[in-house]
Motif scaffolding. Structure first.
Motif, PDB file in Angstrom:
ATOM      1  N   SER A  46     -38.984 112.326 -96.180  1.00  0.00           N
ATOM      2  CA  SER A  46     -38.587 112.422 -97.591  1.00  0.00           C
ATOM      3  C   SER A  46     -37.649 113.863 -97.775  1.00  0.00           C
ATOM      4  O   SER A  46     -37.121 114.038 -98.898  1.00  0.00           O
ATOM      5  CB  SER A  46     -39.671 112.498 -98.666  1.00  0.00           C
ATOM      6  OG  SER A  46     -40.653 113.293 -98.367  1.00  0.00           O
ATOM      7  N   ALA A  79     -41.688 106.056 -99.141  1.00  0.00           N
ATOM      8  CA  ALA A  79     -42.978 105.555 -99.093  1.00  0.00           C
ATOM      9  C   ALA A  79     -43.243 104.869 -97.438  1.00  0.00           C
ATOM     10  O   ALA A  79     -44.014 104.873 -97.097  1.00  0.00           O
ATOM     11  CB  ALA A  79     -43.256 104.816-100.109  1.00  0.00           C
ATOM     12  N   LYS A  80     -42.116 104.259 -97.119  1.00  0.00           N
ATOM     13  CA  LYS A  80     -41.920 103.487 -95.751  1.00  0.00           C
ATOM     14  C   LYS A  80     -41.286 104.436 -94.680  1.00  0.00           C
ATOM     15  O   LYS A  80     -41.308 103.732 -93.573  1.00  0.00           O
ATOM     16  CB  LYS A  80     -41.421 102.079 -95.934  1.00  0.00           C
ATOM     17  CG  LYS A  80     -42.295 101.218 -96.893  1.00  0.00           C
ATOM     18  CD  LYS A  80     -41.384  99.951 -97.140  1.00  0.00           C
ATOM     19  CE  LYS A  80     -42.326  98.843 -98.071  1.00  0.00           C
ATOM     20  NZ  LYS A  80     -41.718  97.637 -98.114  1.00  0.00           N
TER      21      LYS A  80
END
Length: 126
Positions: free
Chosen positions: A30, A75-76
């Motif tokens: 991220s 998130a993945k």
């Protein structure tokens, strides 16, 4: 170690769609800009699209603008490339890449990207 693994390539007729995925590991996904590049046989690698760490800022090559959409799911740990209205000239091996260095610009040069996936083949038939 950083690993990028692309998937989703294949053979499609002109006008069709494909969605490529790139799963990342070994980094704080991220935090970094992610990009897609492609290389057709006998041609140089070319920039396709880049996305910032939130997914809120994107840039595209003129040749794909309006047809391709880059997105990411932090998130993945995955970045996507939705490709619509595919053309035979989109045929290439598609690579995802990560830029680990802070910059004041979104690079379109492959030399500025630190890690690459193995690539996934996209073939568009006429």
């Amino acid at each position: 170690q950083v690993q990028l693994v692309e998937s989703g390539g294949g053979l499609v007729q002109a006008g069709g769609s494909l969605r490529l995925s790139c799963a990342a590991s070994g980094l704080t996904f991220s935090s970094y800009r992610m990009a897609w590049f492609r290389q057709a046989p006998g041609k140089e690698r070319e920039f396709v699209s880049v996305v910032n760490w939130t997914g809120g800022i994107t840039y595209y090559a003129d040749s794909v603008k309006g047809r391709f959409t880059i997105s990411r799911d932090n998130a993945k740990n995955t970045v996507y490339l939705q490709m619509n209205i595919l053309k035979p000239e989109d045929t290439a091996v598609y690579y995802c890449a990560v830029d680990l260095r802070p910059r004041g610009y979104y690079s379109r040069s492959g030399n500025d990207y630190d890690y690459w996936g193995q690539g996934t083949q996209v073939t568009v038939s006429s």
